[in-house]
Scaffold this active site. Sequence first.
Site, short mmCIF file in Angstrom:
data_model
loop_
_atom_site.label_atom_id
_atom_site.label_comp_id
_atom_site.label_asym_id
_atom_site.label_seq_id
_atom_site.Cartn_x
_atom_site.Cartn_y
_atom_site.Cartn_z
N LYS A 119 62.97 28.65 14.77
CA LYS A 119 63.27 30.02 14.31
C LYS A 119 62.07 30.62 13.60
CE LYS A 119 66.77 28.78 11.78
NZ LYS A 119 66.75 27.36 12.14
N THR A 120 61.51 29.88 12.66
CA THR A 120 60.38 30.41 11.91
C THR A 120 59.17 30.53 12.83
OG1 THR A 120 61.26 29.39 9.92
CG2 THR A 120 58.97 30.09 9.83
N ASP A 128 63.64 36.03 7.75
CA ASP A 128 63.89 34.61 8.02
C ASP A 128 64.99 34.14 7.06
OD1 ASP A 128 63.67 32.14 9.17
OD2 ASP A 128 61.71 31.64 8.32
N GLU A 129 65.69 33.09 7.40
CA GLU A 129 66.74 32.52 6.52
C GLU A 129 67.76 33.59 6.14
OE1 GLU A 129 66.68 29.28 5.74
OE2 GLU A 129 64.57 28.65 5.85
N GLN A 172 72.93 26.33 7.22
CA GLN A 172 71.98 26.10 6.13
C GLN A 172 72.16 27.10 4.99
OE1 GLN A 172 67.92 24.72 7.26
NE2 GLN A 172 68.55 25.30 9.32
N ARG A 205 65.02 17.97 7.42
CA ARG A 205 63.61 18.16 7.08
C ARG A 205 62.74 17.08 7.73
NH1 ARG A 205 63.75 22.59 7.04
NH2 ARG A 205 65.90 22.27 7.58
P1 ATP Z 1 64.57 25.46 9.85
O1 ATP Z 1 65.97 25.73 10.28
O2 ATP Z 1 64.45 24.17 9.17
O3 ATP Z 1 63.98 26.61 9.10
P2 ATP Z 1 63.21 26.40 12.19
O4 ATP Z 1 64.27 26.71 13.19
O5 ATP Z 1 62.65 27.54 11.46
O6 ATP Z 1 63.72 25.28 11.20
P3 ATP Z 1 60.49 25.76 12.83
O7 ATP Z 1 60.08 25.33 11.49
O8 ATP Z 1 60.04 27.08 13.31
O9 ATP Z 1 62.08 25.62 12.97
O10 ATP Z 1 60.07 24.69 13.92
C1 ATP Z 1 60.31 23.31 13.75
C2 ATP Z 1 59.20 22.51 14.36
O11 ATP Z 1 59.29 22.56 15.77
C3 ATP Z 1 57.83 23.03 13.99
O12 ATP Z 1 56.97 21.93 13.81
C4 ATP Z 1 57.43 23.83 15.22
O13 ATP Z 1 56.04 23.90 15.36
C5 ATP Z 1 58.07 23.02 16.34
N1 ATP Z 1 58.40 23.85 17.53
C6 ATP Z 1 59.21 24.91 17.56
N2 ATP Z 1 59.30 25.42 18.81
C7 ATP Z 1 58.52 24.65 19.59
C8 ATP Z 1 58.18 24.63 20.99
N3 ATP Z 1 58.68 25.53 21.84
N4 ATP Z 1 57.36 23.66 21.40
C9 ATP Z 1 56.86 22.74 20.57
N5 ATP Z 1 57.13 22.69 19.26
C10 ATP Z 1 57.95 23.63 18.75
MG MG Z 2 62.65 28.03 9.43
#
Ligand code: ATP
Ligand code: MG
Length: 723
Positions: A33-34, A220-221, A251, A590
Amino acid sequence: MDPILEGLNSRQREAVTATEGRIRVVAGAGTGKTKTLTHRYAYIVNVLGIDPADILCLTFTNKAAAEMRSRIAGLVHSGDYNDFVCTIHGFCVKFLRKEIYRLGFPKGFTVLDEEDAKALAKQAMDEMGIKRTEKTVRQFLDAVAAEKALNGYIQTYMLPESKVTDGMRRTSRLANYVSRQMKGYTLDFDDLINFTKYILDRFPDACAAWQDALDYIMVDEAQDCNLDDWDLVERLSARHHNLFVVGDPDQAIYQWRGARPDLFVQFAADKTIVLDENYRSTPKILDIANSVIIHNRNRIPKDLFTRKAEGRAVIHFHGKSGKEEMDWIVAQVRLLLGGGAVPGEIAVLYRSGFQSRAVEQAFLDARLPYTIWGGTRFFERREIKDALSYLRLVSNQDDDLAFARILNVPSRKLGRKFLDTLQADAEGVSLYTALQLHDGYGKPAARAFIDLIEDGKQYVREHRISDLLDRLLDRSGLKQSIREDQDEARLENLDELLASIRSYEAARPDDEATLADYLQDIALYTNDDHRKDTPVLKLMTIHQAKGLEFPYVFVIGLSEGIFPNMRTIREYKKNGEEEERRLMYVAVTRAEKALFLTESEGYNVSTKTNKYPSRFLAEIGPELMVAEGVIPEELWRGTRNLVHVLDEEFDPHRPVALDEVDFAEERVEYASPFHIGDPVTHAVFGPGTIRSANHDGTTFEVVFESGAVRSIRAAFLTPADFP
Ligand code: ATP
Ligand code: MG
């Protein structure tokens, strides 16, 4: 393909390129997402050619904002990102620095932190003759915040033309507190958002200018936005309608501060994109996360999958004592470091701040450098330094530093001036001796202080250090003053200090556990001159860890009462338990490569009873973890008894979809004075109808006949049929 889109999956790409309109991304932890949000920022700048100054990008903690800024900086040309990658409060400060002149404030206004706000509240309470025994400082501030939520206060009290009379100051908490704020043009956190909204409301030109300027808004969030946050982003995006929100209802961990994950679920989106591939964690870690969160009834079921390799087993360690738990963690950390892990890749997460004490001492003993993210080291926390200063002064009356620190803590009206006089008179003798020589300058409070220390000197001859500390905390009024502040975290820290001294004593024969010994040993922990620049082990609360990721994660102190937190459950019952479970989900997700869950037997500082393993551990299938250490059956029985009370008629294995659950019903079930749909009246807004309630039933969202919608404290509403 544009390089910005490379390395994204098709749904992420869709979210990045859908730049126009109201877009929502709903997805579980670690699905990118981020990453999607930051790439979208870069796409808008690099491909659409939008000026970064026209993009507002919001998130929740300063750490998360810093992380976001650094990810964006890596994607755009240097300098192509702006100040508006920040927290909501951060944005309000920037907004107000430009606009607050409209209200006659200097743009250099000061932002009050929690401590400053408490200090002002105390002054106001003193002047109004409100005793701390009647009302705590926290309650006073809550009441002020509730009155501020009614919104008229800016006009009534805070504008140049507002006339605040002495009479008002005597009778109105709000008037008194706010007039103190006005002396230094200071704003508290509530004011930041209220002032921003006020200006947007009253100054159409300002509102139009910002709506024009902010072409794209991203959050975000978003599950942790409260009503005011939503109101603000909706208002700012009202012209361009480009609002991108990403979040994960699983979350949501700020409902106790008014977060409204239901508004994220109900967000009127032109397009909703669901991400379901987790890129962060191994399947074994994800299994743990899923098996915990599935026990929440109040959620939208989600399927997360990963293509990562199986990876290491998740380990659950049970220690026979807190010390065993810490020794095990140190041993595992050493193994990881020996195996090539970098210290900065290892994070230790806990539910409450006081829990850092045990880890910190263990790491210091083991010479493992660490840092506390978003917090202060245990032995540097104010109340701990105060408590130790009392012990130091009892042990050695020549300790001027300790003396100066606590002479007026808690307040004895022996402030700066008194200390200056004393210092001038203390030629060749210690401050304490000087005070004695002058018989406390005839001041009863100073004499009482001398008596306190003298009593301590006598007492410690016959008693243990822990008993002495208990007595000092009590007799000095230090504990009482923290209790009056309702500062639970600080009280827990003091309890933790006492508990740690008890185990120090238990581990030594009496003649080796003297006060002088203890103070000498503890100096090792208090004088550690840690280097800040090297990458070190990271310790933090789970709230601080939100949105971050670490290759190796320890979630420690998984005992009933600590995690889930006893107070949350006592106060919010089932909803509280679910929020704690979401925290557990945040903690577990995490981890990238390895996850360690630990707990131990012994004394529980929070519940003041024996420790029982957390219900969250019981919810994880035993086949999903490797167990080290055996939990005796009678401990599990203790856990079951605690869970049972809450769970009588609740089947944990049947997840219920969010739309099957009546949120409103859920929220008002705790002795709420109003129900959804009740007609009410309000002194200023007139008649209206209850639309929803916050989770503990103390604040209600009311739709007024005038069209206004406001969140209002129950005490300010009258049932419409009330005679
Ligand atoms: P959270 O819910 O904990 O905030 P999130 O959904 O925001 O998590 P991110 O932090 O953006 O997730 O991504 C998690 C990990 O996965 C990061 O290390 C990111 O670089 C990797 N990632 C995300 N999308 C891809 C992709 N398409 N290919 C490879 N790695 C990815
Ligand atoms: Mg995130």
